[in-house]
Every structure is written in structure tokens, then in C-alpha cells.
Motif scaffolding. Structure first.
Motif, PDB file in Angstrom:
ATOM      1  N   UNK A 145      -3.706  48.427  52.577  1.00 35.24           N
ATOM      2  CA  UNK A 145      -5.015  47.858  52.894  1.00 35.24           C
ATOM      3  C   UNK A 145      -6.080  48.285  51.883  1.00 35.24           C
ATOM      4  N   UNK A 146      -6.048  49.548  51.479  1.00 35.82           N
ATOM      5  CA  UNK A 146      -7.034  50.024  50.510  1.00 35.82           C
ATOM      6  C   UNK A 146      -6.749  49.476  49.113  1.00 35.82           C
ATOM      7  N   UNK A 147      -5.468  49.238  48.811  1.00 36.63           N
ATOM      8  CA  UNK A 147      -5.134  48.646  47.507  1.00 36.63           C
ATOM      9  C   UNK A 147      -5.737  47.252  47.392  1.00 36.63           C
ATOM     10  N   UNK A 148      -5.616  46.459  48.450  1.00 37.25           N
ATOM     11  CA  UNK A 148      -6.209  45.112  48.437  1.00 37.25           C
ATOM     12  C   UNK A 148      -7.725  45.220  48.336  1.00 37.25           C
ATOM     13  N   UNK A 149      -8.298  46.190  49.040  1.00 34.74           N
ATOM     14  CA  UNK A 149      -9.753  46.377  48.993  1.00 34.74           C
ATOM     15  C   UNK A 149     -10.220  46.684  47.577  1.00 34.74           C
ATOM     16  N   UNK A 150      -9.488  47.551  46.868  1.00 33.05           N
ATOM     17  CA  UNK A 150      -9.879  47.891  45.496  1.00 33.05           C
ATOM     18  C   UNK A 150      -9.723  46.696  44.566  1.00 33.05           C
ATOM     19  N   UNK A 151      -8.647  45.940  44.737  1.00 32.36           N
ATOM     20  CA  UNK A 151      -8.462  44.744  43.906  1.00 32.36           C
ATOM     21  C   UNK A 151      -9.602  43.754  44.127  1.00 32.36           C
ATOM     22  N   UNK A 152     -10.058  43.627  45.360  1.00 33.27           N
ATOM     23  CA  UNK A 152     -11.195  42.747  45.654  1.00 33.27           C
ATOM     24  C   UNK A 152     -12.458  43.295  44.998  1.00 33.27           C
ATOM     25  N   UNK A 153     -12.646  44.611  45.072  1.00 33.67           N
ATOM     26  CA  UNK A 153     -13.844  45.225  44.482  1.00 33.67           C
ATOM     27  C   UNK A 153     -13.897  45.021  42.975  1.00 33.67           C
ATOM     28  N   UNK A 154     -12.728  45.003  42.321  1.00 31.25           N
ATOM     29  CA  UNK A 154     -12.668  44.862  40.864  1.00 31.25           C
ATOM     30  C   UNK A 154     -12.484  43.407  40.426  1.00 31.25           C
ATOM     31  N   UNK A 155     -12.346  42.498  41.376  1.00 32.26           N
ATOM     32  CA  UNK A 155     -12.064  41.104  41.045  1.00 32.26           C
ATOM     33  C   UNK A 155     -13.229  40.417  40.348  1.00 32.26           C
TER      34      UNK A 155
ATOM     35  N   UNK B 299      -4.029  46.034  35.709  1.00 30.53           N
ATOM     36  CA  UNK B 299      -4.153  44.632  35.313  1.00 30.53           C
ATOM     37  C   UNK B 299      -5.490  44.058  35.784  1.00 30.53           C
ATOM     38  N   UNK B 300      -5.879  44.363  37.016  1.00 31.79           N
ATOM     39  CA  UNK B 300      -7.167  43.874  37.513  1.00 31.79           C
ATOM     40  C   UNK B 300      -8.319  44.478  36.712  1.00 31.79           C
ATOM     41  N   UNK B 301      -8.194  45.738  36.357  1.00 30.46           N
ATOM     42  CA  UNK B 301      -9.228  46.398  35.565  1.00 30.46           C
ATOM     43  C   UNK B 301      -9.314  45.788  34.161  1.00 30.46           C
ATOM     44  N   UNK B 302      -8.160  45.473  33.572  1.00 33.33           N
ATOM     45  CA  UNK B 302      -8.145  44.849  32.252  1.00 33.33           C
ATOM     46  C   UNK B 302      -8.813  43.480  32.297  1.00 33.33           C
ATOM     47  N   UNK B 303      -8.564  42.731  33.375  1.00 31.67           N
ATOM     48  CA  UNK B 303      -9.187  41.410  33.521  1.00 31.67           C
ATOM     49  C   UNK B 303     -10.697  41.545  33.661  1.00 31.67           C
ATOM     50  N   UNK B 304     -11.143  42.559  34.399  1.00 32.71           N
ATOM     51  CA  UNK B 304     -12.581  42.805  34.520  1.00 32.71           C
ATOM     52  C   UNK B 304     -13.183  43.192  33.171  1.00 32.71           C
TER      53      UNK B 304
ATOM     54  N   UNK C 259      -7.705  46.260  25.583  1.00 32.49           N
ATOM     55  CA  UNK C 259      -7.601  45.613  26.890  1.00 32.49           C
ATOM     56  C   UNK C 259      -6.240  44.941  27.033  1.00 32.49           C
ATOM     57  N   UNK C 260      -5.826  44.222  25.984  1.00 31.99           N
ATOM     58  CA  UNK C 260      -4.525  43.559  26.029  1.00 31.99           C
ATOM     59  C   UNK C 260      -3.397  44.574  26.127  1.00 31.99           C
ATOM     60  N   UNK C 261      -3.550  45.709  25.465  1.00 30.53           N
ATOM     61  CA  UNK C 261      -2.546  46.771  25.544  1.00 30.53           C
ATOM     62  C   UNK C 261      -2.440  47.302  26.976  1.00 30.53           C
ATOM     63  N   UNK C 262      -3.585  47.496  27.631  1.00 33.78           N
ATOM     64  CA  UNK C 262      -3.589  47.961  29.017  1.00 33.78           C
ATOM     65  C   UNK C 262      -2.893  46.945  29.917  1.00 33.78           C
ATOM     66  N   UNK C 263      -3.200  45.661  29.718  1.00 36.23           N
ATOM     67  CA  UNK C 263      -2.591  44.608  30.530  1.00 36.23           C
ATOM     68  C   UNK C 263      -1.080  44.552  30.309  1.00 36.23           C
ATOM     69  N   UNK C 264      -0.652  44.678  29.051  1.00 36.45           N
ATOM     70  CA  UNK C 264       0.781  44.650  28.763  1.00 36.45           C
ATOM     71  C   UNK C 264       1.493  45.835  29.403  1.00 36.45           C
TER      72      UNK C 264
ATOM     73  N   UNK D 216       0.506  47.371  32.017  1.00 36.52           N
ATOM     74  CA  UNK D 216       0.464  47.141  33.459  1.00 36.52           C
ATOM     75  C   UNK D 216       1.644  46.296  33.920  1.00 36.52           C
ATOM     76  N   UNK D 217       1.935  45.242  33.143  1.00 37.44           N
ATOM     77  CA  UNK D 217       3.059  44.367  33.486  1.00 37.44           C
ATOM     78  C   UNK D 217       4.368  45.136  33.395  1.00 37.44           C
ATOM     79  N   UNK D 218       4.516  45.942  32.339  1.00 36.38           N
ATOM     80  CA  UNK D 218       5.759  46.693  32.150  1.00 36.38           C
ATOM     81  C   UNK D 218       5.906  47.820  33.176  1.00 36.38           C
TER      82      UNK D 218
END
Length: 387
Positions: free
Chosen positions: A189-199, A250-255, A277-282, A284-286
């Protein structure tokens, strides 16, 4: 002076010790519970236990209604204004002793309730002579403590979604998630909350969503010290679960990329540019952001076909980890929770849809590069097998 019997005093002390409350409150509950013995078909002490949790549940429901109503367009404007005023007053209140704001106190209570639940479980696991009440009553207490934790997490989710947290409060949520266990339903529940906060989704042409995203960036730009602290908490510190870390990264990189595109000087404030930023996103995926999203956040949607696919993917990951002789622990399947409300399910799906749309819209070059790299790796593996 009001005199009570020794039996009453003993019952109040037992209730105080078991529920970890002060003796005055315990005495009030026992006294009130006398009138409920016939209705509950329980002794006064056990009836007092039920009353205690009944009143706590009513308070939680009142808080949830207040915060949800204060931000709902479906509520009468006059009523909504009153609720919003009360919500703002609660959010700005502190306890003099601790000087903590309401959201931080909610987080602290979630942690404290976990400790209480463990102690109640220890009572159940111990000698039967040490169980203070009927076993069913003690099991009820353990269950209610767990339910309260989830209700408080949902209350915090509503606050994060509909109201503005201050810097310390948001950092407290990040710190909680970094060290939290994915086996804890509160973590979901808190993970979804943080993703919403950073969206910062705004790819669909929704002007309101784009304005909300720009407001978040403006808030971070105005408080550059908080921006740096938040980046450090998310990126520089260790996380207990790589997949959860990957989703948040990944959400932080998008922000960050949105901030760099829409707010001049954002890269200087945060301390890195688009290539970082792209390095962080990559990374994150890995780390397993996709697996965490599908197997954990969307665990309520797992079908037989998806179960097979995820199990096969996990087997490959475990084999890769073994082949590289990594000292890190092998990845495991995530727990699935069957008590995710329909409202939360919708919010999870919406949040992840927005993340995917933002990822495709903002990082198409990274997606192409990762796809080419994977194709090259597959080709090289096939060539090696033929030698």
C-alpha cells in the motif's frame, strides 16, 4: 471517593498489560463493558477488549471519511469545504513531545502495531496458562492489529494522493519502504502511495494531470535542498528488495526527466543530466522493476498463464545468478495478497498504466537500445551453442 472491588482492579490491570494501555483507560473500558457482557456473551474483561477495538475502528473510519471527503468532487461543496478544513488542521498538527506531524505519527503507529502483533503472537505460541483471555479473543486481537495497520496505510495513501506532504513526511515514507519487507501487506500500500506521490504522467493530453505534474516539479524546485535529500534517499541508500527499488527508481527517473524538460535548471539542482537519468532507468529495469510490478503490485491479477510465465522467468533469473557466481541472494517470487480492495486495485492499475505511458513517451531511445542489446545477447548465446 468511588471504591471498586479487588476483582475489578485486577481485571483492569490485566487489560492494561495485555492491550498496552494506561490503567485509567483500562478501568473505563472494564466498567463500560459490564453492560455488554450479555450482548457479547463474554466476561467483562473480554468484552472490554472488543469495545476497545470497536472504538478504534470507528475513529479510523471517521478519519478515512474526513480525508476522502475533503478531496472528493462528489461531496457537496459546503460539506467538502468543512471536511477539507478539518483535514488541513489535522495535517498541520503536532505532538508537543515529539513535534511530529500527523502522517509521521501514522507511520510510527503502523510500526508500533507490528510490534504489538508480534507480542500477541508470542502469547499464543507460548504456554496456554499464560494466555490471559479465551484463545479466540486473543486471536481476534492479533487479527485486528493487522487490519488496523492496513487501514492506517490506506489512510496514509489517501493523504499522499489527495494532499501535499511536507519534505520530512515524504522522506519518512521512502525510509519506511527502503527497509520494509515485501511480505508485509503495508509495504504494498505504501509503495503505491509513493509511486503516486512521484508520478508525473501527462502523456495522454490530460491538462489537469499535466498541471499536477508541473506543480510537483515546482515544489521540488522551490525546495532544492529537499530535492537533493529525496534523490539521495531513493538512489544512494540501500533497499531491502531490488524489484521494489527498481520500480521506485523508474518512477523517480521519469520525474527527473520531466523536470529537466519542463523546468530550466532542474538538472543543475538535482546534480545530473539526461544521460544519468537514462542510466538510472536502465538499472531500474534490470533490477526487476517489471517483475515487481507484475508479480507483486499486480499480484491480485495473477492468472494460471501468468503464473507459468512468471515462474519460468524466475527460473531463468536464478540460473543467471548462479552462473555468474553472484554473492547476492537469488530472486524469489513475491507474495500475493487477496485483500486488495477494488479501489486500490484501480489505483494500482492506473498508476502503472501512467508509468508505462511515461516510460514509452519519454525514453523511447533507451527502450530501443535495450531491445537491440537483448537481441545481440540472444544472437551471441545462439552462436556460442553452435560452437
Amino acid at each position: 471517593e468511588y471504591k471498586v472491588s479487588d476483582d475489578f482492579i485486577g481485571e483492569a490491570k490485566k487489560l492494561s498489560d495485555f492491550l498496552e494501555i494506561d490503567e485509567d483507560l483500562a478501568s473505563t473500558l472494564v466498567h463500560k463493558a459490564v453492560g455488554y457482557e450479555k450482548r457479547f456473551e463474554l466476561a467483562a474483561g473480554e468484552s472490554a477488549v472488543l469495545l476497545y477495538f470497536s472504538e478504534r475502528e470507528a475513529k479510523l473510519l471517521s478519519l478515512s471519511t474526513l480525508f476522502a471527503g475533503g478531496a472528493s468532487s462528489g461531496v457537496d461543496e459546503g460539506v467538502r469545504g468543512v471536511l477539507d478544513q478539518y483535514a488541513s488542521e489535522i495535517l498541520s498538527s503536532t505532538l508537543k513531545a515529539a513535534a511530529k506531524m500527523f502522517p509521521e505519527r501514522v507511520l510510527a503507529t503502523i510500526g508500533a502495531l507490528a510490534g504489538r502483533a508480534e507480542r500477541v503472537q508470542a502469547v499464543l505460541d507460548g504456554c496456554s496458562a499464560d494466555v490471559p483471555y479465551q484463545r479466540e479473543v486473543v486471536e481476534f486481537v492479533r487479527t485486528r492489529l493487522g487490519e488496523e495497520r492496513k487501514q492506517l496505510a490506506m489512510l496514509l495513501f489517501v493523504i499522499i494522493r489527495d494532499y501535499q506532504l511536507n519534505s520530512n513526511e515524504l522522506l519518512a515514507v521512502v525510509e519506511w519502504l527502503r527497509s520494509g519487507s515485501v511480505d508485509d501487506p503495508v509495504t504494498l500500500r505504501l509503495a503505491v502511495a509513493l509511486l503516486v506521490a512521484l508520478g508525473t504522467a501527462g502523456e495522454g493530453g490530460d491538462e489537469q494531470a499535466e498541471m499536477a505534474a508541473l506543480d510537483k516539479i515546482s515544489h521540488l524546485v522551490r525546495d532544492s535542498e529537499f530535492l537533493v535529500r529525496l534523490n539521495g534517499a531513493i538512489i544512494d541508500k540501500p533497499w531491502s528488495d531490488d524489484g521494489l527499488k527498481g520500480v521506485v527508481w523508474l518512477q523517480w527517473a521519469l520525474l527527473a526527466l520531466f523536470g529537466m524538460k519542463r523546468s530550466p535548471g532542474f538538472d543543475q539542482l538535482i546534480g545530473f543530466r539526461e544521460d544519468r537519468v537514462e542510466s538510472i532507468a536502465e538499472q531500474a529495469v534490470r533490477m526487476g522493476a517489471y517483475r515487481c510490478a507484475t508479480d507483486y503490485l499486480l499480484g491480485f491479477r495473477i492468472t494460471a498463464d501468468m503464473e507459468y510465465e512468471l515462474a519460468a522467468e524466475l527460473e531463468v533469473l536464478q540460473k543467471q545468478r548462479a552462473d555468474t557466481a553472484s554473492t547476492e541472494s537469488a530472486p524469489q517470487r513475491y507474495p500475493h495478497f487477496d485483500d486488495v480492495s477494488e479501489d486500490l486495485q484501480w489505483q494500482i492499475e492506473r498508476t502503472l498504466e501512467d508509468m508505462v505511458a511515461a516510460y514509452i513517451g519519454r525514453m523511447s531511445s533507451l527502450i530501443r537500445r535495450m531491445r537491440y542489446n537483448e537481441e545481440d545477447a540472444i544472437f551471441q548465446a545462439q552462436q556460442a551453442e553452435q560452437l
